[in-house]
Design a protein around this motif. Structure first.
Motif, PDB file in Angstrom:
ATOM      1  N   ALA A 172      17.407   9.583 -35.788  1.00 60.45           N
ATOM      2  CA  ALA A 172      16.335  10.527 -35.462  1.00 60.45           C
ATOM      3  C   ALA A 172      15.068  10.152 -36.214  1.00 60.45           C
ATOM      4  CB  ALA A 172      16.755  11.958 -35.806  1.00 60.45           C
ATOM      5  N   GLN A 173      13.948  10.652 -35.698  1.00 57.66           N
ATOM      6  CA  GLN A 173      12.664  10.568 -36.384  1.00 57.66           C
ATOM      7  C   GLN A 173      12.213  11.987 -36.718  1.00 57.66           C
ATOM      8  OE1 GLN A 173      13.300   7.112 -34.409  1.00 57.66           O
ATOM      9  NE2 GLN A 173      11.810   8.113 -33.123  1.00 57.66           N
ATOM     10  N   VAL A 174      11.892  12.223 -37.981  1.00 52.50           N
ATOM     11  CA  VAL A 174      11.509  13.557 -38.435  1.00 52.50           C
ATOM     12  C   VAL A 174      10.022  13.550 -38.773  1.00 52.50           C
ATOM     13  CG1 VAL A 174      11.882  15.350 -40.154  1.00 52.50           C
ATOM     14  CG2 VAL A 174      13.826  14.011 -39.302  1.00 52.50           C
ATOM     15  N   TYR A 175       9.303  14.507 -38.192  1.00 58.87           N
ATOM     16  CA  TYR A 175       7.857  14.644 -38.383  1.00 58.87           C
ATOM     17  C   TYR A 175       7.572  15.986 -39.064  1.00 58.87           C
ATOM     18  CZ  TYR A 175       7.377  10.878 -34.887  1.00 58.87           C
ATOM     19  OH  TYR A 175       7.448   9.687 -34.190  1.00 58.87           O
ATOM     20  N   PRO A 176       7.444  16.013 -40.396  1.00 57.54           N
ATOM     21  CA  PRO A 176       7.164  17.285 -41.067  1.00 57.54           C
ATOM     22  C   PRO A 176       5.752  17.781 -40.734  1.00 57.54           C
ATOM     23  CG  PRO A 176       7.987  15.605 -42.595  1.00 57.54           C
ATOM     24  CD  PRO A 176       7.630  14.903 -41.329  1.00 57.54           C
ATOM     25  N   PRO A 177       5.510  19.082 -40.860  1.00 56.57           N
ATOM     26  CA  PRO A 177       4.137  19.598 -40.683  1.00 56.57           C
ATOM     27  C   PRO A 177       3.193  18.932 -41.687  1.00 56.57           C
ATOM     28  CG  PRO A 177       5.739  21.385 -40.743  1.00 56.57           C
ATOM     29  CD  PRO A 177       6.472  20.153 -41.133  1.00 56.57           C
ATOM     30  N   ARG A 178       1.952  18.735 -41.255  1.00 53.84           N
ATOM     31  CA  ARG A 178       0.982  18.113 -42.146  1.00 53.84           C
ATOM     32  C   ARG A 178      -0.418  18.597 -41.803  1.00 53.84           C
ATOM     33  NH1 ARG A 178      -1.518  12.513 -42.553  1.00 53.84           N
ATOM     34  NH2 ARG A 178      -1.791  12.146 -44.774  1.00 53.84           N
ATOM     35  N   HIS A 179      -1.157  18.990 -42.851  1.00 56.83           N
ATOM     36  CA  HIS A 179      -2.512  19.514 -42.683  1.00 56.83           C
ATOM     37  C   HIS A 179      -3.275  19.234 -43.970  1.00 56.83           C
ATOM     38  CE1 HIS A 179      -5.789  22.360 -41.909  1.00 56.83           C
ATOM     39  NE2 HIS A 179      -5.326  22.532 -40.677  1.00 56.83           N
ATOM     40  N   PRO A 180      -4.526  18.797 -43.882  1.00 58.94           N
ATOM     41  CA  PRO A 180      -5.251  18.467 -45.114  1.00 58.94           C
ATOM     42  C   PRO A 180      -5.693  19.682 -45.916  1.00 58.94           C
ATOM     43  CG  PRO A 180      -6.690  18.185 -43.220  1.00 58.94           C
ATOM     44  CD  PRO A 180      -5.309  18.474 -42.674  1.00 58.94           C
ATOM     45  N   ASP A 181      -5.731  20.855 -45.271  1.00 64.33           N
ATOM     46  CA  ASP A 181      -6.333  22.009 -45.946  1.00 64.33           C
ATOM     47  C   ASP A 181      -5.452  23.244 -45.992  1.00 64.33           C
ATOM     48  OD1 ASP A 181      -8.771  20.585 -46.303  1.00 64.33           O
ATOM     49  OD2 ASP A 181      -9.290  21.009 -44.220  1.00 64.33           O
ATOM     50  N   HIS A 182      -4.280  23.199 -45.374  1.00 66.87           N
ATOM     51  CA  HIS A 182      -3.432  24.388 -45.346  1.00 66.87           C
ATOM     52  C   HIS A 182      -1.993  24.026 -45.699  1.00 66.87           C
ATOM     53  CE1 HIS A 182      -6.787  26.278 -43.228  1.00 66.87           C
ATOM     54  NE2 HIS A 182      -6.171  27.448 -43.372  1.00 66.87           N
ATOM     55  N   THR A 183      -1.312  25.015 -46.215  1.00 69.84           N
ATOM     56  CA  THR A 183       0.115  24.919 -46.466  1.00 69.84           C
ATOM     57  C   THR A 183       0.755  26.237 -46.066  1.00 69.84           C
ATOM     58  OG1 THR A 183       1.793  24.357 -48.119  1.00 69.84           O
ATOM     59  CG2 THR A 183      -0.024  25.774 -48.839  1.00 69.84           C
ATOM     60  N   GLY A 184       2.076  26.235 -45.996  1.00 76.90           N
ATOM     61  CA  GLY A 184       2.771  27.455 -45.614  1.00 76.90           C
ATOM     62  C   GLY A 184       2.972  28.401 -46.768  1.00 76.90           C
ATOM     63  N   PRO A 185       3.435  29.600 -46.478  1.00 77.99           N
ATOM     64  CA  PRO A 185       3.692  30.590 -47.531  1.00 77.99           C
ATOM     65  C   PRO A 185       4.724  30.087 -48.528  1.00 77.99           C
ATOM     66  CG  PRO A 185       3.682  31.624 -45.357  1.00 77.99           C
ATOM     67  CD  PRO A 185       3.668  30.153 -45.133  1.00 77.99           C
ATOM     68  N   ALA A 186       4.510  30.414 -49.780  1.00 77.90           N
ATOM     69  CA  ALA A 186       5.426  29.981 -50.839  1.00 77.90           C
ATOM     70  C   ALA A 186       6.837  30.480 -50.556  1.00 77.90           C
ATOM     71  CB  ALA A 186       4.938  30.505 -52.187  1.00 77.90           C
ATOM     72  N   GLY A 187       7.789  29.575 -50.738  1.00 81.61           N
ATOM     73  CA  GLY A 187       9.186  29.947 -50.575  1.00 81.61           C
ATOM     74  C   GLY A 187       9.677  29.950 -49.144  1.00 81.61           C
ATOM     75  N   GLU A 188       8.812  29.613 -48.171  1.00 87.85           N
ATOM     76  CA  GLU A 188       9.224  29.585 -46.759  1.00 87.85           C
ATOM     77  C   GLU A 188       9.304  28.154 -46.259  1.00 87.85           C
ATOM     78  OE1 GLU A 188       7.033  31.973 -44.066  1.00 87.85           O
ATOM     79  OE2 GLU A 188       7.101  33.780 -45.319  1.00 87.85           O
ATOM     80  N   ALA A 189      10.197  27.930 -45.317  1.00 88.98           N
ATOM     81  CA  ALA A 189      10.303  26.633 -44.646  1.00 88.98           C
ATOM     82  C   ALA A 189       9.737  26.767 -43.237  1.00 88.98           C
ATOM     83  CB  ALA A 189      11.751  26.178 -44.594  1.00 88.98           C
ATOM     84  N   PRO A 190       9.168  25.699 -42.712  1.00 89.05           N
ATOM     85  CA  PRO A 190       8.549  25.778 -41.388  1.00 89.05           C
ATOM     86  C   PRO A 190       9.579  25.769 -40.269  1.00 89.05           C
ATOM     87  CG  PRO A 190       8.458  23.540 -42.188  1.00 89.05           C
ATOM     88  CD  PRO A 190       9.013  24.367 -43.320  1.00 89.05           C
ATOM     89  N   PRO A 191       9.198  26.233 -39.094  1.00 91.67           N
ATOM     90  CA  PRO A 191      10.071  26.041 -37.934  1.00 91.67           C
ATOM     91  C   PRO A 191      10.045  24.579 -37.499  1.00 91.67           C
ATOM     92  CG  PRO A 191       8.012  27.039 -37.243  1.00 91.67           C
ATOM     93  CD  PRO A 191       7.959  26.954 -38.739  1.00 91.67           C
ATOM     94  N   TYR A 192      11.131  24.135 -36.916  1.00 91.20           N
ATOM     95  CA  TYR A 192      11.227  22.771 -36.370  1.00 91.20           C
ATOM     96  C   TYR A 192      11.651  22.842 -34.911  1.00 91.20           C
ATOM     97  CZ  TYR A 192      10.558  19.492 -40.245  1.00 91.20           C
ATOM     98  OH  TYR A 192      10.015  18.711 -41.233  1.00 91.20           O
ATOM     99  N   VAL A 193      11.106  21.922 -34.131  1.00 91.26           N
ATOM    100  CA  VAL A 193      11.510  21.789 -32.728  1.00 91.26           C
ATOM    101  C   VAL A 193      12.257  20.477 -32.571  1.00 91.26           C
ATOM    102  CG1 VAL A 193      10.771  21.749 -30.334  1.00 91.26           C
ATOM    103  CG2 VAL A 193       9.473  23.085 -32.004  1.00 91.26           C
ATOM    104  N   ILE A 194      13.459  20.556 -32.043  1.00 89.44           N
ATOM    105  CA  ILE A 194      14.271  19.376 -31.765  1.00 89.44           C
ATOM    106  C   ILE A 194      13.854  18.843 -30.399  1.00 89.44           C
ATOM    107  CG2 ILE A 194      16.598  18.482 -31.469  1.00 89.44           C
ATOM    108  CD1 ILE A 194      15.974  19.483 -34.309  1.00 89.44           C
ATOM    109  N   TRP A 195      13.454  17.580 -30.347  1.00 87.22           N
ATOM    110  CA  TRP A 195      13.041  16.951 -29.090  1.00 87.22           C
ATOM    111  C   TRP A 195      14.172  16.069 -28.571  1.00 87.22           C
ATOM    112  CZ3 TRP A 195       7.260  15.220 -28.512  1.00 87.22           C
ATOM    113  CH2 TRP A 195       6.411  16.292 -28.827  1.00 87.22           C
ATOM    114  N   ALA A 196      14.652  16.371 -27.376  1.00 87.56           N
ATOM    115  CA  ALA A 196      15.670  15.547 -26.705  1.00 87.56           C
ATOM    116  C   ALA A 196      14.980  14.685 -25.664  1.00 87.56           C
ATOM    117  CB  ALA A 196      16.717  16.445 -26.052  1.00 87.56           C
ATOM    118  N   HIS A 197      15.116  13.381 -25.795  1.00 86.99           N
ATOM    119  CA  HIS A 197      14.398  12.481 -24.880  1.00 86.99           C
ATOM    120  C   HIS A 197      15.057  12.407 -23.511  1.00 86.99           C
ATOM    121  CE1 HIS A 197      17.400   9.255 -25.094  1.00 86.99           C
ATOM    122  NE2 HIS A 197      17.403   9.348 -26.408  1.00 86.99           N
TER     123      HIS A 197
END
Length: 661
Positions: free
Chosen positions: A404-429
């Motif tokens: 698999a290839q994993v693409y974490p969220p990335r933004h130069p100026d924002h981050t998520g709330p402390a202690g929370e993990a982001p949602p992920y979408v599984i892509w099936a080709h």
């Protein structure tokens, strides 16, 4: 750094930007010392333009104005749509297929004359379709593949090699097209003529095999009148896939065969049939032949070969066939398309990487230097908004590897709330015999720059990892792919990286998505699903509900319908819709003949009144895969709105998605 809910981060990677850059260069080739290729035009109805780059020029020019659309429908996925040749006078002569009429046309770009048709129309079924041409001005012909419908049904057709007169005499007369072969085989690839013109080579296969299951390399002698004799099998068979054949300058054949478990290069004596492997690495040197005319290998002057190779990737290298040594091209490009061409001492191709979109690149084999010729990468936004992917190997059921290839969220100026993990979408080709490359994709950046992670899964059955990995799906489609996607999803949660999960896919990936949402072991794993142009009722699809190329595909993926009818029903999402609990959006092109709208409509009928929130968006003028800019924008925003509902965030500038129950 400011904190904001995942999914709500402001991003310059909007749907309009993604749509404007949708698609990739393709069908690259050389005409004399010029480089030609096709390129997408999403804003022009999704047509493909034909581009030309002359020596010394920095920018290519469009050879044909809109609405010319250089594509064809051979196998419905299309085959190589153009070829050209140099002439002593008048500049190059190029032939191409136009999507609107499927005819073969000729154009002389150095003369102020419009394209002229070379082949006729047909009122029978899907008509006459042509691909993978070979232009032979000295013979006054273009040799190519003909797909000819003989009735109204999707499988009422024949395929063979033909010679089309360049003088236009066949433009209104089918009988003027000279048949080079009979239609003994259901499928054929384009003609490869030996350097002396005395022999012809091509690939062929028959139902129920797909080209990655087993093909035959055929060779025939050609007489002085240009008539091939009786063909003989030089390589291949029911359990051996030959993906490409080329003639070397010395009159021997070069072939890419998986007879030893990996697609690898061989040199073949056409007279004796003896084959010598040229590189024994446990790597793939080819891929699935979804489109006729793919080129993973190209002979170079002085006896070396340009090849693509790797495990889960396709890197360009120069192969010394006497030693088996590979010299890799140096640069940021990790994935080269199967569209190699040779211009003098240079190899030209289409290459991309994790931080670069596809570019036209030339490798000077004398110096080892690579340079970009055209389609030059320019960051569309601050690179801080673009994802930094990770290639991962997960452990699935029975200890099997799942890539698999994993693409974490990335933004130069924002981050998520402390202690929370982001949602992920599984892509099936799609495919499912296919794979996703590790390259820059603005569609992925659309989500990651907003705080949503993406994991692309090359589940068992994918290509790039050898024949054994690809055959894990035999008889187990709807099982292995679902399990492998769930393996990646659960591992991301266990690692603390994912705080919620969704799944999406198109075509075969749409099936895997729907199967995952309706499987008792995974239905509650995902909070939402985005299903695009899917296959959902296996029996109806296998029973005449699709095009000829894939009409017997499920015999290997599921099993023969007559022998295991219960398996077809058991694995069809439309017959287990009562298990679906997650909201979903269903996206469908109304002109799709591969996975027709009735597949999507069957699922809608099955979930009606069950209380499952869902939306159905259909698009006139779109087929299997979306090409028009306005469609791409709409489906991206609808998908984001679905995730917003599922994960409880508000995406700026995106309207809520109305869901029915």
């Amino acid at each position: 750094m400011p904190q904001a809910p995942y999914g709500s981060w402001p991003s310059p990677v909007d749907a309009a930007l993604v749509a404007a850059r949708d698609g990739s260069p393709d069908a690259l080739g050389v005409v004399g010392d010029e480089i030609w290729w096709t390129a997408p035009r999403p804003a022009e109805g999704g047509r493909r333009a034909l581009l030309r780059l002359r020596p010394g020029e920095r920018e290519p020019v469009d050879v044909l104005p809109a609405p010319w659309n250089v594509r064809n429908r051979v196998h419905e996925y299309g085959g190589r749509p153009w070829a050209g040749a140099v002439r002593a006078e008048g500049g190059p002569l190029v032939v191409f297929t136009d999507f609107a009429d499927q005819r073969l046309h000729a154009v002389e770009p150095d003369r102020a004359t419009p394209p002229r048709p070379l082949t006729p129309l047909s009122a029978i079924g899907g008509g006459l379709r042509w691909c993978d041409p070979l232009v032979l001005p000295e013979r006054g012909e273009v040799w190519c593949v003909l797909e000819e419908f003989t009735g109204e049904g999707p499988s009422d057709l024949r395929r063979l090699l033909v010679a089309v007169p360049l003088d236009g005499s066949a433009a209104e007369d089918r009988s003027a097209v000279r048949e080079l072969t009979d239609d003994a085989h259901r499928f054929v690839t384009g003609p490869k003529l030996s350097p002396d013109g005395a022999r012809l080579a091509w690939l062929a296969w028959d139902h129920p095999r797909m080209p990655w299951d087993g093909t035959e390399l055929l060779v025939a002698d050609v007489d002085g009148e240009g008539r091939p004799g009786r063909p003989r099998v030089a390589l291949g068979g029911p359990g051996e896939s030959v993906a490409q054949v080329e003639w070397d300058g010395d009159g021997t054949l070069l072939a890419l065969s998986d007879r030893d478990g990996w697609w690898q290069p061989y040199r073949l004596d056409p007279a004796t049939g003896s084959a010598v492997r040229l590189c024994g690495r446990a790597e793939e040197f080819a891929g699935p032949l979804w489109k006729i005319g793919a080129r993973w290998m190209a002979p170079l002057p002085h006896g070396t070969l340009a090849v693509l190779h790797g495990v889960g990737t396709a890197r360009l290298a120069v192969l010394d066939p006497t030693t088996g040594e590979l010299a890799d091209a140096v640069g940021p490009w990790t994935e080269w398309a199967p569209s190699l061409a040779v211009s003098g001492e240079s190899v030209v191709g289409i290459a991309a990487g994790p931080s670069r979109h596809p570019e036209v690149v030339a490798l000077d084999t004398a110096t080892g230097h690579c340079r970009v010729l055209a389609e030059r990468h320019r960051d569309p936004v601050d690179p801080g908004y673009l994802p930094e992917p990770e290639a991962r190997v997960f452990t699935g059921p029975d200890g099997r590897e799942v890539h698999a290839q994993v693409y974490p969220p990335r933004h130069p100026d924002h981050t998520g709330p402390a202690g929370e993990a982001p949602p992920y979408v599984i892509w099936a080709h799609g495919g499912p015999t296919g794979a996703v490359p590790l390259v820059l994709d603005l569609e992925i950046a659309y989500f990651t720059s907003r705080g949503i992670g993406v994991a692309e899964v090359n589940y068992g059955g994918s290509t790039g990892y050898g024949r054994a990995y690809r055959e894990r799906l035999r008889g187990r489609w709807g099982v292995v792919d679902v399990e492998d996607c769930a393996t990646v999803a659960r591992a991301l949660v266990a690692e603390g990286r994912a705080g919620g999960l969704a799944i999406r896919g198109g075509s075969a990936g749409g099936y895997t998505t729907a199967a995952s949402l309706s499987d008792p072991d995974t239905a509650e794993l995902y909070a939402a699903g985005a299903i695009s142009y899917p296959l959902l009722d296996l029996a109806s699809w296998a029973g005449g509900g699709t095009h000829d190329f894939e009409s017997r595909y499920l015999e290997s993926l599921v099993g023969p319908l007559a022998e295991v009818p219960e398996r077809y029903r058991e694995r069809s999402p439309v017959y287990r819709a009562e298990r679906i609990v997650a909201p979903f959006v269903l996206l469908q092109g109304l002109d799709d003949v591969i996975c027709p709208p009735d597949q999507a409509e069957a699922l809608l009928a099955a979930v009606a009144g069950r209380g499952v929130p869902h939306a159905y968006l259909s698009f006139a003028g779109e087929g299997h895969g979306f090409r028009r800019a306005e469609t791409v924008e709409r489906v991206l925003e609808a998908e984001l709105a679905l995730y917003a509902r599922a994960f409880g965030f508000v995406p700026p500038g995106v309207e809520p998605l109305h869901l029915s129950v």
